[in-house]
Design a protein around this motif. Structure first.
Motif, mmCIF file in Angstrom:
data_model
loop_
_atom_site.group_PDB
_atom_site.id
_atom_site.type_symbol
_atom_site.label_atom_id
_atom_site.label_comp_id
_atom_site.label_asym_id
_atom_site.label_seq_id
_atom_site.Cartn_x
_atom_site.Cartn_y
_atom_site.Cartn_z
ATOM 1 N N ASP A 104 0.832 -1.202 0.000
ATOM 2 C CA ASP A 104 0.000 0.000 0.000
ATOM 3 C C ASP A 104 0.867 1.253 0.000
ATOM 4 O O ASP A 104 2.069 1.196 0.282
ATOM 5 C CB ASP A 104 -0.910 0.017 1.233
ATOM 6 N N SER A 105 0.242 2.375 -0.263
ATOM 7 C CA SER A 105 0.961 3.655 -0.220
ATOM 8 C C SER A 105 0.943 4.243 1.187
ATOM 9 O O SER A 105 1.577 5.258 1.445
ATOM 10 C CB SER A 105 0.342 4.647 -1.213
ATOM 11 N N ALA A 106 0.223 3.598 2.107
ATOM 12 C CA ALA A 106 0.150 4.028 3.500
ATOM 13 C C ALA A 106 0.948 3.072 4.382
ATOM 14 O O ALA A 106 1.143 1.906 4.047
ATOM 15 C CB ALA A 106 -1.306 4.042 3.959
ATOM 16 N N SER A 107 1.382 3.551 5.523
ATOM 17 C CA SER A 107 2.072 2.706 6.502
ATOM 18 C C SER A 107 1.060 1.835 7.242
ATOM 19 O O SER A 107 -0.105 2.210 7.394
ATOM 20 C CB SER A 107 2.823 3.575 7.513
ATOM 21 N N HIS A 108 1.518 0.668 7.709
ATOM 22 C CA HIS A 108 0.675 -0.269 8.453
ATOM 23 C C HIS A 108 1.510 -0.939 9.541
ATOM 24 O O HIS A 108 2.736 -0.857 9.544
ATOM 25 C CB HIS A 108 0.133 -1.371 7.530
ATOM 26 N N THR A 109 0.810 -1.647 10.437
ATOM 27 C CA THR A 109 1.455 -2.543 11.396
ATOM 28 C C THR A 109 0.726 -3.885 11.336
ATOM 29 O O THR A 109 -0.376 -3.969 10.805
ATOM 30 C CB THR A 109 1.371 -2.029 12.853
ATOM 31 N N LEU A 110 1.347 -4.904 11.869
ATOM 32 C CA LEU A 110 0.690 -6.180 12.122
ATOM 33 C C LEU A 110 0.998 -6.463 13.584
ATOM 34 O O LEU A 110 2.126 -6.818 13.930
ATOM 35 C CB LEU A 110 1.216 -7.284 11.210
ATOM 36 N N THR A 111 0.009 -6.222 14.444
ATOM 37 C CA THR A 111 0.209 -6.231 15.888
ATOM 38 C C THR A 111 -0.803 -7.139 16.568
ATOM 39 O O THR A 111 -2.010 -7.004 16.329
ATOM 40 C CB THR A 111 0.051 -4.790 16.441
ATOM 41 N N ALA A 112 -0.323 -8.042 17.405
ATOM 42 C CA ALA A 112 -1.216 -8.914 18.169
ATOM 43 C C ALA A 112 -2.020 -8.069 19.151
ATOM 44 O O ALA A 112 -1.499 -7.133 19.754
ATOM 45 C CB ALA A 112 -0.416 -9.968 18.925
ATOM 46 N N THR A 113 -3.297 -8.411 19.291
ATOM 47 C CA THR A 113 -4.121 -7.734 20.282
ATOM 48 C C THR A 113 -3.890 -8.408 21.632
ATOM 49 O O THR A 113 -3.240 -9.449 21.709
ATOM 50 C CB THR A 113 -5.618 -7.805 19.894
ATOM 51 N N GLY A 114 -4.410 -7.831 22.668
ATOM 52 C CA GLY A 114 -4.251 -8.438 23.991
ATOM 53 C C GLY A 114 -2.842 -8.260 24.519
ATOM 54 O O GLY A 114 -2.387 -7.149 24.737
#
Length: 135
Positions: A82-92
């Motif tokens: 994508d042209s935007a930044s992202h994260t992949l972060t576990a919840t909890g």
């Protein structure tokens, strides 16, 4: 003389076509041993060819695959298209977090060592969600 000119034209055309087919047949990218060339995909998703490795692609504000299964300690690479930044972060308990992945960048994290189901999201875009299952 008129009879030989059309014949030469057809012969030249046939010879050219045969040469083109021969070149095409020789340029299949094979190994020269009769085996087919390896597939090269610019955008593989899901399991990668490396055992114990996984690849997730972020594109159009979606994780692909969003829900996947790995073994404890597997390496997971996240590719942001994508042209935007992202994260992949576990919840909890935040068992894993890539941190911010800029546009066009990649990040890698290690699957938790404890089997279970781990929900995750993009902390920048919380509507982006998925589940990592460690078995």
């Amino acid at each position: 003389m008129l009879l030989t000119t059309p014949r030469r034209g057809r012969t030249a055309l046939a010879t050219g076509a045969c040469a083109l087919l021969a070149l095409t047949g020789c340029s299949n990218g094979g190994n020269g041993d009769g085996t087919a060339p390896a597939s090269t995909s610019a955008a593989p998703t899901g399991s990668s060819a490396v055992p114990g490795a996984m690849r997730i692609v972020i594109e159009n504000f979606t994780f692909s695959p969003a829900d996947f299964q790995v073994r404890p300690g597997d390496k997971i690479t996240v590719v942001n298209r994508d042209s935007a930044s992202h994260t992949l972060t576990a919840t909890g308990d935040k068992a894993f977090d890539t941190g911010t992945i800029g546009a066009g960048a990649t990040a890698t994290f290690t699957a938790p060592s404890t089997p279970g189901s781990y929900s995750y999201l993009c902390t920048i875009h919380p509507n982006m969600k998925g589940t990592l299952t460690v078995t």
